[in-house]
Design a protein around this motif. Structure first.
Motif, PDB file in Angstrom:
ATOM      1  N   GLN A  91     -59.841  10.487 136.427  1.00 50.21           N
ATOM      2  CA  GLN A  91     -60.690  10.179 135.280  1.00 50.21           C
ATOM      3  C   GLN A  91     -61.827   9.256 135.728  1.00 50.21           C
ATOM      4  N   GLN A 120     -63.765  17.564 120.324  1.00 47.53           N
ATOM      5  CA  GLN A 120     -63.716  16.127 120.074  1.00 47.53           C
ATOM      6  C   GLN A 120     -64.891  15.682 119.201  1.00 47.53           C
ATOM      7  N   HIS A 150     -68.593   7.345 122.905  1.00 46.98           N
ATOM      8  CA  HIS A 150     -67.314   6.762 122.496  1.00 46.98           C
ATOM      9  C   HIS A 150     -66.443   7.768 121.732  1.00 46.98           C
ATOM     10  N   PHE A 173     -62.748   5.198 124.629  1.00 48.31           N
ATOM     11  CA  PHE A 173     -62.692   6.176 123.545  1.00 48.31           C
ATOM     12  C   PHE A 173     -62.413   5.437 122.245  1.00 48.31           C
ATOM     13  N   ASP A 174     -63.361   5.520 121.297  1.00 50.92           N
ATOM     14  CA  ASP A 174     -63.251   4.751 120.056  1.00 50.92           C
ATOM     15  C   ASP A 174     -63.934   5.545 118.937  1.00 50.92           C
ATOM     16  N   PRO A 175     -63.244   6.538 118.370  1.00 52.95           N
ATOM     17  CA  PRO A 175     -63.877   7.388 117.353  1.00 52.95           C
ATOM     18  C   PRO A 175     -64.297   6.631 116.098  1.00 52.95           C
ATOM     19  N   THR A 205     -65.917  10.734 123.010  1.00 46.62           N
ATOM     20  CA  THR A 205     -65.458  11.648 124.063  1.00 46.62           C
ATOM     21  C   THR A 205     -64.242  11.049 124.757  1.00 46.62           C
ATOM     22  N   ASP A 206     -63.152  11.787 124.733  1.00 47.81           N
ATOM     23  CA  ASP A 206     -61.894  11.320 125.326  1.00 47.81           C
ATOM     24  C   ASP A 206     -61.716  11.995 126.680  1.00 47.81           C
ATOM     25  N   SER A 207     -62.215  11.344 127.739  1.00 44.68           N
ATOM     26  CA  SER A 207     -62.138  11.941 129.073  1.00 44.68           C
ATOM     27  C   SER A 207     -60.699  12.010 129.572  1.00 44.68           C
ATOM     28  N   LYS A 208     -59.861  11.079 129.103  1.00 37.26           N
ATOM     29  CA  LYS A 208     -58.451  11.123 129.500  1.00 37.26           C
ATOM     30  C   LYS A 208     -57.797  12.409 129.010  1.00 37.26           C
ATOM     31  N   GLU A 209     -58.095  12.804 127.777  1.00 38.68           N
ATOM     32  CA  GLU A 209     -57.556  14.054 127.244  1.00 38.68           C
ATOM     33  C   GLU A 209     -58.081  15.248 128.031  1.00 38.68           C
TER      34      GLU A 209
END
Length: 546
Positions: free
Chosen positions: A330, A403, A312, A351-353, A314-318
């Protein structure tokens, strides 16, 4: 063409530092195929081994696809299985017996007949392996028992349990048919392309190991896939593979007219190529997505909460928007949206840091004064080696590392050509994190990726590595065995969905993007085809006037 090849040797090394030349005006699309000419093909990496089941490595498959034929042909548009070396086939109700009628008149390039006996010998090796010659079992064949030659043109295969993926498995690069003389060689000798005798439209003419490979058209070739419009000899006279590791040199050679076709075009080069009216090809691989996977035998990632936190975090969109193009969708599951059995699990990949930080706190990893998470006096520091065959993998892992650093987790990214990589990758204590992907247009691709007797990307005890101390996931392995043995299509696809959910629930993998194979070609290169998972076929390729 010959003049171009001679100039190529003189200019290749300097191209990276020179300005690109404008291409000439080429003929418009269409027209009648022209026979003759040599295709200059720049490959990022040299092939390693041409034992057909090793064809999953794209540089290997890119050669095998030209010099071997398959029992069947998977139509890359419909994914239907069509006749090729097999004219027809029958399958019993529980998919434990397959009988194939072999096309008459086919031969290997050494003159040996490609008959039922040769087909049987190939699949006995692919299905059972050959320990004496160190030839491994193919990852695309499950539950294989034996072959039986019914008559010179009929062969039957029997399986210990249902093997519903076998028919599609006969169409893939790992099932390329080779002469009995090639099967008689030990595995370590099969990196020499001159020793690979197939029945394909091209034959190996010469090789400088690790640098250059020359193929020539087989003049008497007359048995392409039955439904292809093109039959008979290949249009090209030959193919020259030149190993060219630098991305800028491959692009420069193509745009300067020193090469015709190149593999591994990075996303940041696509606009430059298209701006000069050259073509980008990005066929999908339809398999397990480009991912980061964990090795839970390592105590740092043994806790599910830690893996969930990193998933969560990891921002795959970025990653996709920063490094890639529209050709790299994506990921929304562990397999591609074009794959058989795909289930959209994007909600599990959110994605939820904040959630990530909470999970790390719950797992006992607290932020220290250094900015790193600590527990029992240890820092949460992980290591991964880049994968050279995967596009921009170093940059991808470095962005993942950025990230994760915001969570207090450090990821060290090591060079993919490091001498210690092969040994370290087998040891979860040294590499708790790894990049991974595999292409195949059948649900069995999931088993190929995760099963301990196949690619074993999670590193389970009893798998490929003797360094694993404890980790085994019997539930996952049981699901994978069911996936490979369920003859009912609907039930099989349902199991594929279960596996996708299970892998993400256990946070064993972080899918990033759907990986294509990216190529570029000059506008005068016509008729390039790709198999269902993106490897090129130059059988029907021809060169227009230029």
């Amino acid at each position: 063409m010959t003049t171009r090849l001679q100039r190529f040797a003189l200019t290749l090394a300097a191209l990276a530092a020179t300005s690109f030349l404008s291409p000439s005006t080429y003929a418009e699309e269409g027209g009648e195929p022209v026979k003759g000419g040599t295709l200059v093909y720049l490959e990022q990496q040299a092939h390693t081994n041409l034992y057909p089941p090793a064809g999953g490595f794209y540089p290997n498959g890119g050669v095998l696809n030209q010099i071997t034929d398959k029992l069947t042909y998977q139509n890359p548009k419909t994914l239907e299985i069509e006749p090729w070396i097999a004219e027809s086939w029958t399958i019993n109700d529980d998919a434990t017996q397959y009988t194939f009628k072999i096309r008459p008149g086919v031969s290997f390039s050494d003159g040996t007949p490609l008959d039922a006996a040769a087909v049987a010998e190939n699949f006995d090796v692919f299905g059972l392996g050959n320990k004496a010659l160190k030839q491994p079992v193919s990852e695309v064949i499950n539950n294989y028992e034996r072959s039986e030659v019914i008559d010179p043109l009929t062969v039957k295969f029997s399986f210990k349990k249902p093997s519903p993926g076998f028919l599609q498995g006969t169409s893939v690069i790992g099932s390329g048919l080779v002469s009995p003389s090639t099967l008689a060689l030990p595995f370590e000798e099969l990196g020499d392309a001159t020793k690979i005798i197939g029945s394909g439209p091209f034959v190996v003419e010469s090789e400088t190991l690790g640098k250059e490979l020359n193929l020539k058209a087989r003049e008497d070739y007359a048995w392409g896939p039955a439904k292809l419009e093109h039959q008979g000899r290949a249009y090209l006279d030959g193919i020259k593979y030149i190993i060219t590791g630098e991305d800028s040199v491959r692009i420069g050679a193509l745009l300067a007219g020193q090469a015709d076709f190149i593999r591994q075009v990075q996303a940041y080069d696509e606009a430059q190529v298209e701006a000069q009216d050259f073509q980008i090809y990005a066929p999908p691989t339809r398999g397990v997505n480009n991912s980061v996977v964990f090795r839970p035998d390592n105590p740092l990632v043994a806790d599910l909460r830690v893996r969930q936190a990193l998933l969560h975090g990891t921002d795959s969109k970025e990653i996709v928007s920063t490094l890639f193009s529209r050709n790299y969708p994506q990921a929304t599951s562990i397999i591609a949206s074009t794959a058989l059995g795909y289930v959209d699990l994007s909600k599990k990949l959110a994605f939820d840091p904040d959630k990530s930080k909470k999970l790390l706190d719950e797992a006992g990893w607290t932020l220290g004064s250094s900015g790193l998470r600590q527990k029992d006096g240890k820092d949460l520091v992980l290591t991964a080696y880049e994968s050279l065959p995967q596009p921009q993998n170093k940059e991808t892992l470095q962005l993942v590392a950025q990230q994760w650093s915001k969570l207090g987790v450090k990821l060290n990214v090591l060079a993919g050509d490091s001498g210690s990589k092969t040994v370290d990758d087998l040891d979860p204590a040294k590499t708790p994190v790894s990049p991974a992907m595999v292409g195949r247009a059948d649900p069995d691709v999931i088993k190929s990726q995760y099963y301990p007797k196949n690619r074993d990307v999670l590193r389970q005890k009893g798998g490929l590595s003797d360094k694993v101390q404890n980790f085994v996931d019997g539930e996952l392995n049981g699901l994978l065995e069911q996936l490979a043995s369920e003859p009912n299509r609907d039930k099989r696809l349902a199991i594929a969905g279960e596996v996708q959910n299970y892998v993400l629930d256990q946070a064993y993998a972080i899918p990033l993007f759907e990986e294509p194979q990216a190529f570029a070609g000059a506008p005068y290169v016509k008729g390039v085809a790709f198999e269902a998972v993106g490897r090129p076929s130059f059988y029907s390729t021809w060169l227009d006037e230029h």
